[in-house]
Scaffold this motif. Structure first.
Motif, PDB file in Angstrom:
ATOM      1  N   GLY A   4       6.368   2.669  -6.377  1.00  0.00           N
ATOM      2  CA  GLY A   4       5.996   2.379  -4.987  1.00  0.00           C
ATOM      3  C   GLY A   4       6.389   0.957  -4.606  1.00  0.00           C
ATOM      4  O   GLY A   4       6.951   0.710  -3.540  1.00  0.00           O
ATOM      5  N   LYS A  18      10.129   0.646  -4.266  1.00  0.00           N
ATOM      6  CA  LYS A  18      10.604   1.236  -3.015  1.00  0.00           C
ATOM      7  C   LYS A  18      10.263   0.338  -1.830  1.00  0.00           C
ATOM      8  O   LYS A  18      11.026   0.245  -0.871  1.00  0.00           O
ATOM      9  CB  LYS A  18       9.993   2.632  -2.831  1.00  0.00           C
ATOM     10  N   THR A  19       9.105  -0.335  -1.897  1.00  0.00           N
ATOM     11  CA  THR A  19       8.742  -1.261  -0.822  1.00  0.00           C
ATOM     12  C   THR A  19       9.764  -2.396  -0.750  1.00  0.00           C
ATOM     13  O   THR A  19      10.184  -2.797   0.333  1.00  0.00           O
ATOM     14  CB  THR A  19       7.332  -1.843  -1.061  1.00  0.00           C
ATOM     15  N   LEU A  74       0.870  -1.181   0.000  1.00  0.00           N
ATOM     16  CA  LEU A  74       0.000   0.000   0.000  1.00  0.00           C
ATOM     17  C   LEU A  74       0.898   1.218   0.000  1.00  0.00           C
ATOM     18  O   LEU A  74       1.540   1.501   0.993  1.00  0.00           O
ATOM     19  CB  LEU A  74      -0.868  -0.019   1.263  1.00  0.00           C
ATOM     20  N   ASN A  75       0.975   1.887  -1.140  1.00  0.00           N
ATOM     21  CA  ASN A  75       1.905   3.004  -1.256  1.00  0.00           C
ATOM     22  C   ASN A  75       1.186   4.327  -1.425  1.00  0.00           C
ATOM     23  O   ASN A  75       0.001   4.376  -1.709  1.00  0.00           O
ATOM     24  CB  ASN A  75       2.868   2.755  -2.408  1.00  0.00           C
ATOM     25  N   PHE A  76       1.972   5.404  -1.269  1.00  0.00           N
ATOM     26  CA  PHE A  76       1.411   6.748  -1.332  1.00  0.00           C
ATOM     27  C   PHE A  76       1.015   7.126  -2.754  1.00  0.00           C
ATOM     28  O   PHE A  76       1.662   6.728  -3.710  1.00  0.00           O
ATOM     29  CB  PHE A  76       2.418   7.763  -0.815  1.00  0.00           C
TER      30      PHE A  76
END
Lengths: 487, 847
Positions: free
Chosen positions: B458, B461-462, B414-416
């Motif tokens: 995202g 990056k996770t 769950l990313n921004f």
């Protein structure tokens, strides 16, 4: 199962010694890896009281790879010194050597060598002393022989800092004979052939299944959706993060100088910066109720500006969508009662901390019907929160530009032994509803809360960044239990 | 929400009793305040600057109280105490009065025309014979600061200046001058500065520098002089030192300069109402005259008391209580809204004092009644609103798919939605101009420059943040990205995406490909060219050359999959190969994608509602009650009257057991006295008729009624509502009124007969396809829109690319089912053979 040969050899060893034997020493003398002996010990332990093994740990100092090299060939600085002939050496040449750089600076600080920068053909290095005493090497040799105890703490720490010496913790078993000691394991083996299963270690964990996982926040979202659906609420289409100030603020009777419309609180867009299409009839009515009043209201009596309403923003609440839905509802030929909900992202240009992010999920519920009362709002909230497992509720008068009355919802927290705020609610103002064209005797009640807060409480997370965003700890995602909000 | 700090013991002394912290907290809660913190000056200083600095500070207990943002009358101790005392029935709300000075000569503030360029408004007042103590003085200064921070919007809307009147002499001049021409000694400074110097002096002042931008760029700065040329203040920055107030000050001259006159009046009212308490004649304020450049003179402060009338029933119905009119009046009086029943039905007259500018509508009065009643004393009821729940189709699909993707071994991330430009462009080997990204104008950090246009960064990056986790890492996310889209009212739209990623020692294209196959299986799309899905090689700078494929579903591209380019992997600080898949989910909605279920709103109102407005001059028709409309039908017809007759057979009134506005409304809807045949109706008709003008005083039925600020002078300009509860003072209906009523009734009847009870309508979306890419689409649209039929209304249209540069026209319309058929429409449009190749109905919905 360890190799039977090793098991027997181990038993024979133990028989010979009095008192017991150290597993490390046994491994060393047998010339096998320590893990093999550990395996044998574990396997013997399962057979009953053949041996007893006690876990011990000891610390000793060991040379690192670099340390070993120095013990063999001398310290970098000594090697630098030794490589300089009497007539000196160009600095560039010295630097080419593997130990050159580190050794040079150390030798300089020891004042063993000097640099002549004005020498023909570039800087040249000369010895300054006749001979040197390579203390570092001597200390390391001492440590290598196992006499590290003779070095004082300061010296050891110095070497540790230079990454030449390392403190190693060794775990080993102290093995002694058990009550039913025997050098052979044949007896047990025949027993095992008769009894085909070795007893399971039920204390151990099973093998984790290979599977995917849902994100905890999304699990909680699913539950909230479920609750709303159970209560007969329809989901609003909230897939529009970009909203015009008109729908986000003006349509909600939020005046244009309201602090929430400040650069400090709201993200504005530079591209596309303005919205261009509005229902103009409705917009005129909104303009009028802001600047002049009407519908029984005094209005805010200020100069309402179209440019301000056109500004595109990242929506600051999903109530912007509720406004669109209520306006659409008002455009129906005949009003029909509705119950709406949504759970989606909203954006605030706020100062960030452990519990605040620039984006979060807002949960919102809306009911529109003839003659709804404040008591009805409280009743709906009571039912909603009961489904979350929260039964003790009370309400505090509050202020919100687009609801009147407005109430903050508090629930009694058994752990903290105090009332904590769990949401906001209110009845939409007539100045918001009547310009849309809703019948005068229709009331619209609404409430909202964040999705992140109950999730953090539910899963015991203190920093919101561990829950949302890329810095999430996947182990937490893997380990998170199913979500039942009412238990 | 503003926070007010008051000394506890001082507060209790003013309240006339002491409370425990818990008791006081409870009182605040009930009144809508929040006891935020219990602290002391010493505690605050030690928290902010360390213990050493705090040792000399006072340890008097302070209460920090949160006050609702619209209650300016509670921003100081005086107001809080007054509000609470009245609430606890220990005090009657004072009456604030404006007096002319004993000398007969009011102080005057003359505004010159130069101010128009920078800060055009000003108001003023005088507090005469005031007695300050240290506490009162501190509170006086603090209130100005609170007002500046809140309603004055950091002095940009209003700035307050208070002066010792005995040090200056009127009349005062409010003008604006070039910064170099203003020179005075500012507050707490020892020498004179020009305005230009002041602006640079205060650049570094932690408090004042925030106000400089308000006038900084203006050619002239506002300034107030007295008759001797002494500078009172240079709003909104600083006052002059000469006229500063002290504990000894007896007479205070207050001026507020503003860009918003309404707010300036409120601010002035607040200051004088709060502090006139300490004047020799408490709660009186000496007026001042403000002379405008056009010669107009106004007297301030306004201190206006406004009267509203509303019915007790209105409050009972909105709150959900059953209280007598007298009791409701008492409740309102406890909220500083002096109220009393007028004796006419359940009418209550409410007086809104100048301290309550937040009361702008009857609903504000209703809220105060509810607060005084006690929110938590209201019975919680369940509304009987019956509705059937529907899920938003896109969310339903998302929910179902997420479950099965997790079952397929992938873990949800769950990313921004917000990220940096770099994330969606440079790092993926793309140019930002190619991304269709929306840009944020005021990001505080690079993390909030744009909204993401892809879910991939995202997820990468996770993974980067979770490199310590055992391999392989398999992640997915289903979420919205934002893309610019000219066809939307705001110029952008969300797009629901599905993205998955596989990170391991080997690239694992087959794993991601397998996930695609599984996803398509779940979405019931077969692997086949044409009607199913297939993938084909594609070039994309994010992916490794030759390791990227485009996903086609029913011939349309929906996304891509492949092995990521090593440069991309490196830029996300990853070291191992990685394959990924990203595609649109919206094409899979199928027939659930109903046009009605979007946030798009109709831009043109097809259905005209009667919108009452204050200034509406022509008489409006009586607003109908839904119940009468639905139950009885059209009362101008025989059938309608018969239904009403039957309805009244066993009833005395339309609603309940007493006469109400429902009766009046139905009465008005009957064009002429009913015939003898309807005996029940005749009985009721004569009964209602006998009330004559008293009808206006019937209790309301289901609507709320508040008087407009000025009651209509004559029946001619009767305002929006025919159900005019308290407006008319006429003892009998004048002939003029009767004539108008007759006219209205006939108009109404005429309109009613024209309008069928319910017209079945449909919303249709048509696809109009041209012959080729050279067809003039504008001309074509013109032709289509030229089709005119009765019951047909064209809506919005847009051009949708079909392929090979050909676009089709997608146009919406609303039709009345009885009058317009789709065949008829299609026939008419295909008539333009020159442009139109074919017409299809893309969507058809009943409304």
């Amino acid at each position: 199962m360890a190799d039977t040969g090793v098991v027997e050899t181990l038993l024979q060893r133990i028989e010979k010694v009095d008192g017991g034997a150290d597993s490390q020493e046994v491994a060393a003398s047998l010339g096998v890896d320590h893990q093999v002996i550990v395996g044998a010990v574990k396997s013997l332990q399962t057979l009953g009281d053949v041996i007893s093994a006690e876990l011990r740990s000891s610390k000793h100092w060991e040379l690192t790879e670099e340390g070993t090299e120095i013990a063999e060939q001398g310290s970098h600085e000594a090697r630098v010194f030794n490589s300089i002939p009497l007539e000196g050496l160009p600095q560039a040449e010295l630097m080419k050597l593997s130990f050159g750089k580190i050794g040079f600076s150390k030798a300089m600080s020891n004042k063993w060598i000097r640099v002549d920068k004005s020498h023909d053909g570039g800087p040249r290095i000369f010895r300054t002393v006749e001979s040197i005493h390579d203390q570092v090497r001597e200390k390391l040799l001492l440590a290598k022989r196992g006499d590290a105890a003779r070095l004082d703490e300061k010296e050891k720490n110095e070497l540790k800092k230079r990454k030449l010496l390392a403190e190693v913790t060794v775990k080993s078993y102290w093995i002694t004979k058990g009550n039913s000691f025997s050098t052979t394991v044949t007896k047990q083996e025949t027993e095992r052939t008769r009894r085909p299963f070795k007893p399971y270690n039920f204390e151990a964990m099973g093998v984790a299944p290979d599977c995917g996982h849902l994100h905890p926040l999304m699990k909680v979202r699913t539950q909230f959706r479920q609750i709303f659906l159970e209560m007969g609420f329809s989901e609003m289409p909230t897939n529009n993060f970009i909203e015009s100030s008109f729908w986000n603020f003006d349509s909600l009777f939020q005046p244009q100088q309201h602090p929430a419309r400040d650069q400090h609180d709201t993200f504005f867009l530079s591209d596309p910066s303005l919205a261009h299409h509005f229902p103009m009839d409705y917009l005129e009515r909104v303009k009028k109720v802001h600047s002049e009043g009407g519908y029984g209201s005094q209005g805010y009596k200020y100069d309402w500006k179209m440019e301000e309403a056109q500004k595109n923003i990242l929506r600051t609440h999903t109530t912007a969508v509720s406004a669109r839905m209520l306006y659409k509802l008002a455009q129906q030929e005949k009003f029909t009662p509705v119950k709406y909900f949504s759970i989606d992202r909203v954006f605030r240009n706020e100062t960030l901390d452990a519990t605040h992010l620039a984006e979060f999920h807002q949960i919102e519920g809306v009911v529109a019907d003839y003659g709804l009362t404040l008591g009805d709002l409280m009743g709906v909230l009571h039912q909603f929160f009961t489904k979350l497992g929260i039964t003790k509720l009370r309400f505090k008068p509050a202020y919100n530009p687009y609801t009147e009355p407005s109430m903050e919802v508090f629930s009694y927290h058994e752990g903290l032994k105090k009332w904590v705020e769990v949401g906001n609610s209110g009845v939409f103002r007539p100045e918001m509803l009547l310009p849309m064209g809703l019948p005068e005797d229709v009331s619209v009640i609404a409430w909202g809360l964040s999705l992140e807060r109950p999730t953090m409480i539910k899963y015991g997370i203190n920093n919101i960044r561990e829950l949302v965003g890329h810095k999430v700890n996947l182990q937490m995602v893997y380990d998170s239990p199913i979500c039942r909000l009412d238990s | 929400m503003p926070t007010v700090g008051v000394k506890r013991d001082f507060l209790f002394k003013a309240l006339g009793r002491t409370y425990t912290d818990e008791e006081f907290d409870e009182l605040c809660f009930e009144f809508g305040l929040e006891l935020d913190e219990i602290t002391s000056e010493r505690e605050i200083i030690s928290k902010e600057q360390g213990d050493s600095k705090a040792s000399e500070a006072s340890d008097v207990i302070l209460y920090k109280i949160d006050v609702p943002a619209n209650r300016y009358d509670l921003l100081c101790l005086e107001g809080l105490v007054r509000g609470l005392q009245v609430f606890k029935n220990k005090l009657e709300a004072p009456r604030y009065r404006r007096l002319s000075p004993d000398s007969g000569e009011s102080q005057r503030l003359i505004i010159t025309k130069e101010t128009a360029a920078v800060r055009p408004h000003a108001v003023a007042a005088v507090l005469r014979n005031i007695t300050f103590t240290q506490e009162r003085y501190d509170s006086f200064i603090e209130l100005q600061e609170k007002l500046h921070q809140n309603i004055c919007r950091k002095r940009s809307l209003v700035a307050i200046g208070t002066h010792d009147l005995d040090t200056i002499s009127g009349p005062f001049t409010y003008t604006a001058k070039a910064p170099g021409d203003i020179c005075f000694r500012p507050l707490n400074q020892t020498k004179e500065y020009t305005a230009t110097q002041l602006m640079s002096l205060y650049k570094t002042d932690s408090h004042l520098r925030h106000y400089l931008p308000i006038i900084e760029d203006k050619p002239v700065y506002p300034v107030i002089y007295d008759s001797n040329g002494i500078v009172l203040s240079m709003p909104p920055i600083i006052n002059g030192d000469h006229s500063k107030i002290s504990l000894k000050t007896k007479n205070v001259f207050i001026e507020c300069t503003a860009t918003d006159l309404t707010k300036a009046k409120i601010v002035l009212d607040m200051i004088v109402t709060m502090f006139s308490e300490y004047c020799a004649q408490p709660f009186t304020v000496e007026q001042a005259e403000v002379v405008y450049p056009d010669g107009k003179t106004c007297i301030y402060p306004e201190l206006a008391y406004r009267k509203e009338k509303l019915s007790g029933e209105f409050i009972n119905k909105k709150v959900g209580i059953r209280e007598s009119t007298e009791r409701i009046a008492q409740l309102l009086t406890r909220m500083c809204l002096l109220s009393q029943p007028t004796g006419v039905g359940d009418e209550i007259e409410v007086e809104i004092p100048p301290t309550r500018p937040d009361v702008i509508h009857a609903c504000d009065i209703m809220e105060d009644a509810a607060i005084a009643y006690g929110f938590n004393n209201i019975t919680r009821t369940t509304p009987r609103t019956y509705t059937v729940a529907n899920q938003f189709p896109l969310n339903k699909l998302t929910e179902l798919l997420r479950q099965d993707l997790a079952a397929a071994g992938f873990t949800e991330a769950l990313n921004f939605a917000l990220c940096s430009q770099e994330d969606i462009a440079d790092k993926l080997g793309k140019k930002i101009s190619e991304t269709r990204a929306i840009h944020i104008s005021n990001p505080k950090t690079a993390e909030f420059q744009v909204a993401r246009t892809t879910l991939l960064p995202g997820l990468l990056k996770t993974i980067a943040a979770n490199r310590k986790m055992p391999l392989p890492l398999k992640l997915f996310e289903i979420s919205d990205v934002v893309l610019k889209d000219e066809s939307k009212d705001v110029g952008a739209r969300n797009s629901r995406r599905f993205c998955a990623i596989y990170y391991n020692k080997t690239p694992g294209f087959e794993v991601i490909h397998g996930l695609l196959d599984r996803t398509m299986q779940l979405l019931e799309v077969k692997a086949a060219r044409g009607e199913g899905y297939h993938i084909q090689a594609a070039d994309d700078s994010t992916f490794f050359p030759g390791r990227c494929a485009e996903i086609f579903v029913r011939g349309t591209s929906v996304g891509r999959l492949g092995v990521l380019h090593p440069d991309v992997i490196g830029r996300f600080e990853l070291t191992m190969p990685c394959s990924a898949l990203e595609m649109d989910l919206e094409p899979f909605l199928g027939h659930t994608a109903e046009i009605l279920l979007t946030h798009d709103v109709p831009m043109q109102e097809t259905f005209k509602h009667p919108f009452p407005a204050l200034s509406q001059s022509q008489p409006a028709l009586p607003s109908r009650l839904p119940s009468t409309k639905t139950v009885l039908g059209d009362l101008s017809s025989h059938a309608g009257l018969k239904a009403l007759n039957d309805f009244l057979a066993d009833r005395s009134y339309i609603e309940g057991f007493t006469v109400s506005q429902a009766d009046a409304a139905v009465f008005d809807a009957i064009p002429s006295p009913p015939s003898q045949a309807f005996c029940h109706l005749r009985r009721w008709y004569s009964h209602i008729k006998s009330f004559h003008t008293e009808r206006a005083r019937f209790p309301s039925a289901r609507s709320q009624f508040v008087l407009p600020p000025t009651p209509p002078a004559s029946p001619n300009n009767n305002s929006e509502d025919d159900i005019d509860l308290f407006g008319s003072d006429d003892d009998e209906e004048s002939s003029e009124a009767a004539r108008i009523r007759e006219q209205r009734l006939s108009e109404y009847a005429a309109k009613k007969s024209k309008k069928p009870a319910l017209v079945a309508k449909s919303s249709i979306l048509l696809d109009v396809k041209p012959w080729d890419d050279e067809t003039d689409m504008a001309k074509m649209e013109e032709c289509v829109r030229s089709v005119a039929m009765e019951g047909l209304l064209w809506g919005q249209s847009k051009l949708v690319p079909v392929g090979y540069g050909i676009k089709k026209l997608q146009i919406g319309c609303v039709v009345e089912d009885d009058k317009v058929g789709t065949d008829l429409l299609e026939e008419a449009i295909t008539g333009f053979e020159e442009y139109v190749q074919s017409v299809d109905v893309a969507a058809f919905n009943k409304i």
